[in-house]
Motif scaffolding. Structure first.
Motif, PDB file in Angstrom:
ATOM      1  N   ASP A   1      29.107  54.704  53.724  1.00 50.47           N
ATOM      2  CA  ASP A   1      27.685  54.527  53.409  1.00 50.47           C
ATOM      3  C   ASP A   1      26.828  55.659  53.966  1.00 50.47           C
ATOM      4  O   ASP A   1      25.675  55.823  53.558  1.00 50.47           O
ATOM      5  N   LEU A   2      27.378  56.429  54.897  1.00 51.39           N
ATOM      6  CA  LEU A   2      26.598  57.473  55.582  1.00 51.39           C
ATOM      7  C   LEU A   2      26.919  58.869  55.059  1.00 51.39           C
ATOM      8  O   LEU A   2      26.490  59.860  55.648  1.00 51.39           O
ATOM      9  N   VAL A   3      27.643  58.954  53.950  1.00 52.49           N
ATOM     10  CA  VAL A   3      28.138  60.233  53.468  1.00 52.49           C
ATOM     11  C   VAL A   3      27.029  61.224  53.147  1.00 52.49           C
ATOM     12  O   VAL A   3      27.214  62.450  53.280  1.00 52.49           O
ATOM     13  N   ASP A   4      25.866  60.746  52.749  1.00 51.14           N
ATOM     14  CA  ASP A   4      24.774  61.650  52.367  1.00 51.14           C
ATOM     15  C   ASP A   4      23.772  61.893  53.486  1.00 51.14           C
ATOM     16  O   ASP A   4      22.760  62.580  53.280  1.00 51.14           O
ATOM     17  N   ASP A   5      24.015  61.327  54.672  1.00 61.33           N
ATOM     18  CA  ASP A   5      23.081  61.483  55.802  1.00 61.33           C
ATOM     19  C   ASP A   5      23.531  62.599  56.738  1.00 61.33           C
ATOM     20  O   ASP A   5      24.732  62.851  56.913  1.00 61.33           O
ATOM     21  N   GLU A   6      22.561  63.276  57.337  1.00 62.91           N
ATOM     22  CA  GLU A   6      22.869  64.229  58.393  1.00 62.91           C
ATOM     23  C   GLU A   6      23.131  63.449  59.683  1.00 62.91           C
ATOM     24  O   GLU A   6      22.264  62.707  60.154  1.00 62.91           O
ATOM     25  N   VAL A   7      24.317  63.600  60.235  1.00 67.58           N
ATOM     26  CA  VAL A   7      24.723  62.845  61.423  1.00 67.58           C
ATOM     27  C   VAL A   7      24.705  63.772  62.642  1.00 67.58           C
ATOM     28  O   VAL A   7      25.412  64.794  62.674  1.00 67.58           O
ATOM     29  N   LEU A   8      23.918  63.419  63.620  1.00 67.75           N
ATOM     30  CA  LEU A   8      23.799  64.220  64.835  1.00 67.75           C
ATOM     31  C   LEU A   8      25.053  64.066  65.702  1.00 67.75           C
ATOM     32  O   LEU A   8      25.626  62.976  65.811  1.00 67.75           O
ATOM     33  N   HIS A   9      25.460  65.169  66.334  1.00 71.24           N
ATOM     34  CA  HIS A   9      26.666  65.180  67.168  1.00 71.24           C
ATOM     35  C   HIS A   9      26.317  65.790  68.525  1.00 71.24           C
ATOM     36  O   HIS A   9      26.500  66.992  68.747  1.00 71.24           O
ATOM     37  N   PRO A  10      25.794  64.995  69.452  1.00 74.75           N
ATOM     38  CA  PRO A  10      25.402  65.542  70.758  1.00 74.75           C
ATOM     39  C   PRO A  10      26.608  66.062  71.535  1.00 74.75           C
ATOM     40  O   PRO A  10      27.743  65.617  71.324  1.00 74.75           O
ATOM     41  N   LEU A  11      26.367  66.979  72.442  1.00 70.57           N
ATOM     42  CA  LEU A  11      27.447  67.577  73.227  1.00 70.57           C
ATOM     43  C   LEU A  11      28.110  66.557  74.153  1.00 70.57           C
ATOM     44  O   LEU A  11      29.268  66.748  74.549  1.00 70.57           O
ATOM     45  N   ASP A  12      27.399  65.497  74.513  1.00 75.70           N
ATOM     46  CA  ASP A  12      27.979  64.476  75.386  1.00 75.70           C
ATOM     47  C   ASP A  12      28.477  63.264  74.599  1.00 75.70           C
ATOM     48  O   ASP A  12      28.584  62.160  75.134  1.00 75.70           O
ATOM     49  N   ASP A  13      28.798  63.470  73.310  1.00 74.97           N
ATOM     50  CA  ASP A  13      29.273  62.382  72.457  1.00 74.97           C
ATOM     51  C   ASP A  13      30.452  61.667  73.115  1.00 74.97           C
ATOM     52  O   ASP A  13      31.390  62.313  73.606  1.00 74.97           O
TER      53      ASP A  13
ATOM     54  N   PRO B   1      31.671  61.592  60.246  1.00 73.61           N
ATOM     55  CA  PRO B   1      31.070  61.111  58.998  1.00 73.61           C
ATOM     56  C   PRO B   1      29.824  61.895  58.614  1.00 73.61           C
ATOM     57  O   PRO B   1      29.225  62.595  59.428  1.00 73.61           O
ATOM     58  N   GLY B   2      29.430  61.757  57.348  1.00 68.05           N
ATOM     59  CA  GLY B   2      28.177  62.324  56.879  1.00 68.05           C
ATOM     60  C   GLY B   2      28.160  63.841  56.842  1.00 68.05           C
ATOM     61  O   GLY B   2      29.193  64.516  56.875  1.00 68.05           O
ATOM     62  N   LEU B   3      26.953  64.379  56.776  1.00 64.35           N
ATOM     63  CA  LEU B   3      26.738  65.815  56.749  1.00 64.35           C
ATOM     64  C   LEU B   3      26.428  66.328  58.147  1.00 64.35           C
ATOM     65  O   LEU B   3      25.780  65.633  58.934  1.00 64.35           O
ATOM     66  N   PRO B   4      26.875  67.536  58.488  1.00 60.79           N
ATOM     67  CA  PRO B   4      26.551  68.074  59.815  1.00 60.79           C
ATOM     68  C   PRO B   4      25.052  68.333  59.957  1.00 60.79           C
ATOM     69  O   PRO B   4      24.414  68.830  59.026  1.00 60.79           O
ATOM     70  N   ALA B   5      24.510  67.979  61.112  1.00 61.60           N
ATOM     71  CA  ALA B   5      23.081  68.185  61.358  1.00 61.60           C
ATOM     72  C   ALA B   5      22.810  69.662  61.652  1.00 61.60           C
ATOM     73  O   ALA B   5      23.728  70.444  61.895  1.00 61.60           O
ATOM     74  N   PHE B   6      21.532  70.034  61.639  1.00 57.87           N
ATOM     75  CA  PHE B   6      21.157  71.438  61.809  1.00 57.87           C
ATOM     76  C   PHE B   6      21.364  71.931  63.234  1.00 57.87           C
ATOM     77  O   PHE B   6      21.369  73.141  63.489  1.00 57.87           O
TER      78      PHE B   6
ATOM     79  N   GLY C   1      17.769  63.117  61.305  1.00 60.00           N
ATOM     80  CA  GLY C   1      19.183  62.790  61.325  1.00 60.00           C
ATOM     81  C   GLY C   1      19.409  61.375  61.829  1.00 60.00           C
ATOM     82  O   GLY C   1      18.463  60.678  62.218  1.00 60.00           O
ATOM     83  N   ILE C   2      20.678  60.948  61.776  1.00 57.42           N
ATOM     84  CA  ILE C   2      21.044  59.637  62.312  1.00 57.42           C
ATOM     85  C   ILE C   2      22.111  59.850  63.387  1.00 57.42           C
ATOM     86  O   ILE C   2      22.661  60.946  63.531  1.00 57.42           O
ATOM     87  N   LEU C   3      22.422  58.794  64.131  1.00 56.59           N
ATOM     88  CA  LEU C   3      23.298  58.954  65.290  1.00 56.59           C
ATOM     89  C   LEU C   3      24.222  57.751  65.413  1.00 56.59           C
ATOM     90  O   LEU C   3      23.772  56.605  65.325  1.00 56.59           O
ATOM     91  N   LEU C   4      25.518  58.008  65.639  1.00 52.27           N
ATOM     92  CA  LEU C   4      26.476  56.940  65.891  1.00 52.27           C
ATOM     93  C   LEU C   4      26.828  56.923  67.376  1.00 52.27           C
ATOM     94  O   LEU C   4      27.220  57.956  67.947  1.00 52.27           O
ATOM     95  N   VAL C   5      26.683  55.752  67.984  1.00 50.17           N
ATOM     96  CA  VAL C   5      26.899  55.610  69.431  1.00 50.17           C
ATOM     97  C   VAL C   5      27.505  54.240  69.731  1.00 50.17           C
ATOM     98  O   VAL C   5      27.436  53.319  68.905  1.00 50.17           O
ATOM     99  N   PRO C   6      28.087  54.062  70.921  1.00 52.74           N
ATOM    100  CA  PRO C   6      28.485  52.720  71.342  1.00 52.74           C
ATOM    101  C   PRO C   6      27.255  51.814  71.451  1.00 52.74           C
ATOM    102  O   PRO C   6      26.141  52.278  71.735  1.00 52.74           O
TER     103      PRO C   6
END
Length: 242
Positions: free
Chosen positions: A91-103, A111-116, A134-139
């Protein structure tokens, strides 16, 4: 003193409360530390034990996995995924997904598109989500920790999950570390691995439990070995043993 490190999102209060009750003479100090720094802190002697998020470099460490957290996606409240109770990675394939360094989630394929940009921390990534970039996946615990009125989250059941564990330097497994391990594992004070002796207040109850049982007349029961044995020759009709 016992020093306990913990990473963001972990709430050690229930174990700390048990420690305080059982070990009132040994103060416990909590050390909040970023997830990326907790292993280094333990190896440098900055804490006796710590709650971490797996995976970590286990070299020289003992690790007890504790529980797994649900992964959620954090989005603005007007985002399309909020129409469902839960979403999938697809469902998130078209969203920019943020990937923080402390993921803290280990991804095989993100998932999704890489954020800027890659934010330095999860907190920074949450700010970008609130800004609509962007959106963010976290615990789940991190979503609750960084709660904002303008954001919400939904579970993503098919996403990788984060696992919380207790860890400490193997070469520094002290008695106090063993005591804390027992608390985390739910051992009672009187368990075989516990070091705290039973309370003196329990002894009278134990002695009372060892008293001989009484018969229905209120008299103490006589052990079988002390009962008088009447020879068969004297067991005549109408004769009562003395």
């Amino acid at each position: 003193m016992f020093r306990l490190a913990y990473v963001p999102g972990v709430t050690p209060a229930k174990w700390v409360n048990v420690w305080t009750e059982r070990m009132p003479d040994v103060p416990i100090t909590l050390v909040a530390v970023p997830a990326a720094e907790v292993v280094g802190l333990l190896r440098n002697g900055g804490a006796d034990a710590g709650f971490v998020r797996l995976p970590v470099d286990r070299d020289g460490l003992s690790v007890i996995p504790l529980y797994v957290e649900t992964t959620v996606v954090m989005v603005p409240k007007d985002h399309a995924v909020t129409a469902a109770d839960e979403v999938t990675v697809a469902d998130l394939v078209d969203d920019e997904v943020l990937h923080p360094l402390d993921d803290t989630i280990e991804w095989t394929v993100r998932p999704g598109l890489p954020a800027f940009t890659r934010p330095a921390t999860t907190a920074d990534a949450v700010e970008l989500v609130a800004a609509g970039t962007g959106i963010l996946l976290v615990p789940l615990s991190l979503a609750r920790l960084h709660h904002r009125r303008d954001l919400t989250y939904r579970p993503v059941p098919d996403a990788p999950q984060s696992q919380v564990a207790l860890t400490w330097p193997t070469d520094a497994t002290t008695d106090l570390v063993e005591d804390f391990i027992g608390i985390v594992r739910g051992r009672t004070v009187n368990s075989s691995r516990g070091r705290t002796p039973a309370s003196p207040a329990e002894k009278p109850a134990q002695r009372q439990a060892q008293k001989p049982a009484q018969n229905g007349s209120g008299r103490r029961a006589v052990p079988a070995s002390r009962k008088r044995v009447v020879p068969a020759s004297r067991k005549k009709k109408g004769h009562r043993p003395r």
